[in-house]
Design an enzyme around this catalytic site. Structure first.
Site, PDB file in Angstrom:
ATOM      1  N   GLY A 135       0.673  -1.058   0.166  1.00  0.00           N
ATOM      2  CA  GLY A 135       0.012  -0.162   0.159  1.00  0.00           C
ATOM      3  C   GLY A 135       0.741   1.191   0.003  1.00  0.00           C
ATOM      4  CG  ASP A 228       5.446  -0.508  -7.538  1.00  0.00           C
ATOM      5  OD1 ASP A 228       6.205  -0.313  -8.482  1.00  0.00           O
ATOM      6  OD2 ASP A 228       5.833  -0.718  -6.369  1.00  0.00           O
ATOM      7  CE  LYS A 268       8.833  -2.223  -9.345  1.00  0.00           C
ATOM      8  NZ  LYS A 268       8.653  -3.071  -8.296  1.00  0.00           N
TER       9      LYS A 268
END
Length: 424
Positions: A135, A228, A268
């Protein structure tokens, strides 16, 4: 002297230069106004890929110097201790947490906050954060929105891979999922019997389409999409980009299916040398007014991590584009999505990013890490003592550049009390 780093150690260690990128690295890519022609299996002239393949070989040769150290537990442990010692952000996470009332201050938190502060997005008040647990991205966006943008509210939805086995723990280290279940899109394996069961795996085409649908049903418009995701490749870092191709395609496709017009995207990636990765970047260039390859200063320079940033989405998918891309994910192959020969100007900019981030900065830092390993194998405390004053200067500078302010208690995320600690 390096263009990126400087430090005067003095005495027998006057060669010692800390590896500290002086700037947030940001390379702009040109918008493509010509029509997007997606292909099921595009071919590419070898000459276009030659320099990217050469870059991959050069970087992997340097990475390979560390490979023998990974084979023995003792040398592997020492190497990671050395790399930890030359991490200029070690200790900053705790300072940020306690000084600014921040939450879930992981390295991901630092990177996201730096990206938000640097990229000047027009709106981040409604976000879909994918591949998100534990998170850090959500927490950084929440902190930035309330302390810098002063939005009255921050609305978010998120997803992460839910383990298939009941014995595997969900990476909910801070209780963000447990205490905010209505914000999460993925489901427990206990709900497998449901018709629309979705475990958050973005390598599955039906999951991707369903996650995008759920996100837009719960949150409209979506101003910011982040992802991510990354597969643990063990010690096989030379294949990191290749092994993550399908995952990175899936997380990007989820974003493009859900992000609203005018929205912004942060994805990412690792190295950017594979033909499929290059073609995916070419696809992005048709949808965003501004497109960048970035490397935040808080992203460790020893790794190949990069973040692709899209600003101001200009258009949505056509039905045909959506169909072709979902089909490619379902029957995945790593041939290019487009004819790369149509994007040579854009590929020149991508290669400049590869040179700047990987062939210069990462290689220099890896060489520095190996030199520290040879000189400080049994002197890690001495290495820490040398670097401590410079770390403080650099961390203080980072805090000033990134304009950190205290988060009011009323704006904190709801976390489970037993798991609110930070990662040092």
């Amino acid at each position: 002297m390096s263009n990126y780093y400087y430090y005067y150690g003095g005495g027998r260690y006057d060669w010692l230069k800390t590896v500290e990128p002086t700037n947030f690295l940001k390379i702009g890519l040109p918008y493509q106004a010509h029509p997007l022609h997606l292909q099921h299996q595009a071919t590419t002239p070898p000459s276009i890929l030659e320099k990217f393949k050469r870059a991959d070989i050069l970087l992997n040769e340097v990475k390979a110097e560390m490979d023998p150290l990974m084979l023995q537990p003792e040398t592997e442990k020492k190497l990671f201790q050395i790399l930890s010692s030359i991490d200029m952000f070690k200790g900053l996470r705790k300072k940020v947490e306690f000084t600014y009332n921040a939450q879930i201050v992981t390295n991901a938190w630092l990177k996201m906050y730096e990206l938000l502060n640097t990229m000047n997005f027009n709106n981040t008040s409604q976000a879909f954060c994918n591949c998100e647990l534990p998170g850090g991205f959500i927490s950084a966006i929440n902190h930035f929105n309330y302390t810098m943008m002063h939005y009255p509210t921050f609305n978010w939805v998120a997803s992460s891979l839910y383990p298939s086995s009941e014995t595997d723990a969900l990476e909910d280290h801070y209780g963000l999922y447990q205490c905010n279940p209505d914000n999460w899109l993925m489901q427990s394996p206990l709900l497998k019997k449901n018709m629309d069961y979705n475990n958050g795996d973005v390598t599955i085409a039906s999951n991707v389409k369903n996650l995008a649908l759920r996100a837009t049903q719960r949150l409209t418009p979506i101003h910011l999409y982040t992802a991510d995701g990354g597969i643990n490749v063990g010690h096989d870092y030379n294949k990191q980009e290749e092994l993550n191709l399908k995952l990175h395609f899936g997380q990007a496709l989820t974003g493009l299916l859900s992000l609203s017009k005018g929205g912004n995207m942060i994805l990412k990636h690792y190295t950017l040398n594979h033909a499929f990765t290059l073609s995916l970047i070419c696809v992005f260039s048709h949808f965003f007014e501004e497109l960048y390859i970035t490397k935040p200063t808080s992203s460790r320079p020893t790794n190949s991590e990069t973040y692709i940033v899209g600003k101001n989405r200009l258009r949505l998918f056509t039905p045909k584009e959506e169909q072709v891309l979902l089909k490619r994910l379902e029957f995945f192959n790593d041939t290019p999505l487009v004819d790369l020969s149509l994007y040579q100007n854009l590929l020149e900019s991508v290669y400049f990013a590869v040179e700047t981030i990987h062939l210069k900065q990462q290689i220099e830092f890896l060489n520095f890490g190996m030199k520290c390993y040879r000189h400080f194998y049994n002197k890690i405390k001495l290495l820490n003592d040398y670097l401590a004053p410079k770390k403080k200067i650099f961390q203080d500078r980072w805090r000033v550049l990134n304009k950190l302010y205290v988060l009011e208690k009323k704006h904190k995320l709801k976390l489970c009390a037993a798991s609110q600690g930070s990662v040092a």
